[in-house]
Design a protein around this motif. Structure first.
Motif, short mmCIF file in Angstrom:
data_model
loop_
_atom_site.label_atom_id
_atom_site.label_comp_id
_atom_site.label_asym_id
_atom_site.label_seq_id
_atom_site.Cartn_x
_atom_site.Cartn_y
_atom_site.Cartn_z
N GLU A 1 22.46 -42.18 58.35
CA GLU A 1 21.85 -43.49 58.59
C GLU A 1 22.53 -44.24 59.74
OE1 GLU A 1 20.14 -44.89 54.25
OE2 GLU A 1 22.29 -45.18 54.64
N LYS B 1 15.47 -42.67 67.67
CA LYS B 1 15.22 -43.62 66.58
C LYS B 1 16.10 -44.86 66.71
CE LYS B 1 14.06 -39.76 63.55
NZ LYS B 1 12.61 -39.99 63.59
N ASP C 1 16.66 -44.74 57.39
CA ASP C 1 16.97 -45.20 56.04
C ASP C 1 16.71 -44.04 55.07
OD1 ASP C 1 17.55 -46.79 53.84
OD2 ASP C 1 15.51 -47.53 53.65
N SER D 1 13.85 -39.46 50.28
CA SER D 1 12.91 -40.39 50.89
C SER D 1 13.48 -40.79 52.25
CB SER D 1 12.74 -41.63 50.00
OG SER D 1 11.92 -42.60 50.64
N TYR D 2 12.74 -40.50 53.30
CA TYR D 2 13.22 -40.69 54.67
C TYR D 2 12.31 -41.69 55.39
CZ TYR D 2 14.32 -39.38 59.55
OH TYR D 2 14.68 -39.39 60.88
N LYS D 3 12.93 -42.73 55.91
CA LYS D 3 12.20 -43.71 56.71
C LYS D 3 12.94 -43.94 58.02
CE LYS D 3 10.46 -46.23 52.66
NZ LYS D 3 10.43 -47.53 51.93
N SER D 4 12.17 -44.00 59.10
CA SER D 4 12.79 -44.25 60.41
C SER D 4 11.82 -45.06 61.26
CB SER D 4 13.14 -42.94 61.10
OG SER D 4 11.97 -42.26 61.52
N SER D 5 12.27 -45.37 62.48
CA SER D 5 11.43 -46.19 63.36
C SER D 5 10.17 -45.47 63.81
CB SER D 5 12.26 -46.59 64.59
OG SER D 5 12.79 -45.44 65.22
N TYR E 1 9.04 -42.22 62.05
CA TYR E 1 8.58 -41.20 61.11
C TYR E 1 9.04 -41.53 59.71
CZ TYR E 1 8.03 -36.78 58.66
OH TYR E 1 7.67 -35.82 57.74
N ASN E 2 8.12 -41.34 58.73
CA ASN E 2 8.44 -41.47 57.32
C ASN E 2 8.05 -40.18 56.60
OD1 ASN E 2 9.16 -44.13 57.82
ND2 ASN E 2 7.18 -44.95 57.14
N SER F 1 8.91 -37.67 52.65
CA SER F 1 9.67 -37.48 51.41
C SER F 1 9.42 -36.07 50.88
CB SER F 1 9.29 -38.52 50.35
OG SER F 1 7.93 -38.40 49.99
#
Length: 397
Positions: free
Chosen positions: A297, A333, A337, A361-365, A367-368, A370
């Motif tokens: 992160e 990115k 998160d 669970s992957y979140k970014s500027s 791409y998301n 899981s």
């Protein structure tokens, strides 16, 4: 002697009443205790008491071949002195019953070796709330243990006599008749009516070979936890072609607790920890995983990639290609998160290898996503490094 021949025949022939009702697998509770009481009576030379105890056992379980062997010896002892279990048989017969003698030794040995109920195998590190049960088999004890997850702490609730492969342990190739050592997961359920009778009450396939086995070029397949042939109660400690085997009533009891994806830890001479030491180990291992998550992160590529072994491979990319790919992706990115849900951590018995499973669970500027992920961490120069990372083995949720 006619008594001897009749009892010996009962050891190795399918009995008609078992053929008539092969789906009725009978009972297991109390049988081992009754057998051990009989052994204790024999050791104290209370042969009349032992005869009553073992006669009761063979009446309950006429297919218990070890009990039938002891019963035969006790009958013979009424005429000739009894020196040891199986001593009344000829040399050729001794070869046939050696497995039963090994079973007797394993069951007797357990009285001294069985861990206290408040101890925990060190290889169960962390359990998610969704992971209700864990199966652990210590093949040096010929024993299978069932642990229940109670608010994250494993509690021993059941244990059973169990046999494994004729070739021993640490399976490496097809046909070696060995049972694997490591951490595996159940992948389904095979019903007894769809299987040959040698599997008894059914089977729970395991995910051997898993990703780590493939990495190490281990071959073979069809490793199951299953019952015993319908004409016999239990098998010698080393009896199968690599599978793990319980008595049929014991298998049915285990089967009620197991769901797809239940972990099964297979090893020898397992190490058992006090609950206080287990909690310390858990905190240490969880901190490792959380450090990797935080460094991912952070967007600091050097911190992140430092968690990976130079021997890393995900089956497609080796370390250099993986490293370059992650450097390029992460540099694009502005934030990342990560949430790790349903975290489970286990270690391989007797090795510096840790298995970490979670839903990521992957979140970014930009791409998301899981999905489930499994990592294998290996200790290098006293430091844990990620040697494999990818999707769980086929068939695992």
């Amino acid at each position: 002697m006619r008594i001897l021949s009749l009892v010996f025949l009962s050891l190795f022939c399918v009995q008609s009443q078992l053929q008539a009702a092969v789906q009725d697998y009978g009972v297991s509770k109390g049988n081992e205790e009754l057998l051990l009481q009989g052994f204790e009576s024999i050791a104290e030379q209370n042969f009349d008491v032992a005869l009553k105890q073992i006669k009761k056992l063979v009446t309950i379980r006429p297919d218990f071949r070890l009990a039938q062997l002891v019963y035969a010896d006790l009958l013979i002892s009424q005429v000739n002195p009894l020196s040891k279990i199986g001593s009344s048989f000829t040399d050729s017969e001794q070869k046939k019953i050696q497995g039963l003698i090994e079973e007797a030794k394993a069951r007797i040995r357990l009285r001294k070796l069985k861990p206290a109920p408040d101890l925990i195998p060190k290889d169960i590190v962390m359990l998610s709330d969704k992971q209700k049960y864990v199966i652990v088999q210590d093949m040096s004890m010929s024993r299978l243990f069932i642990f229940e997850n109670r608010d994250g702490v494993p509690f021993l609730i059941k244990d059973f006599y169990a046999s494994h492969g004729q070739g021993g342990t640490d399976k490496r190739k097809q046909g070696d008749k060995k049972s694997p050592v490591g951490v595996y997961f159940t992948t389904g359920r095979l019903l007894d009516e769809n299987l040959p009778q040698r599997y008894g009450a059914g089977a729970l396939p395991l995910n051997y070979p898993n990703a780590w086995d493939y990495r190490n070029k281990r071959t073979g397949n069809g490793i199951w936890l299953h019952g015993s042939p319908v004409d016999t109660y239990s098998r010698p400690p080393m009896a199968s072609l690599g599978c793990l085997s319980l008595t049929n009533p014991d298998f049915q009891e285990v089967d009620l607790l197991v769901s797809q994806g239940t972990p099964m830890i297979l090893g020898e001479n397992l190490t058992w920890l006090s609950r206080a030491d287990w909690k310390l180990q858990k905190a240490e291992m969880v901190a490792l995983v959380k450090s990797w998550e935080a460094d991912w992160e952070s967007l600091d590529y050097r911190r992140y990639i430092s968690h990976y072994s130079k021997k890393f491979s995900d089956g497609n990319k080796r370390y250099q290609a993986f490293s370059e790919h992650k450097k390029r992706v992460n540099s694009s990115k502005s934030f990342i998160d990560i949430d790790l849900n349903d975290l489970n951590i286990f270690t391989y018995p007797d090795t510096d290898l840790m298995v970490v499973s979670f839903d990521q669970s992957y979140k970014s500027s930009n791409y998301n996503g899981s999905g489930p992920k499994r990592q294998y961490w290996q200790k290098e120069n006293n430091t844990w490094k990620i040697a494999y990372e990818g999707a769980p083995s086929i068939g695992i949720p």
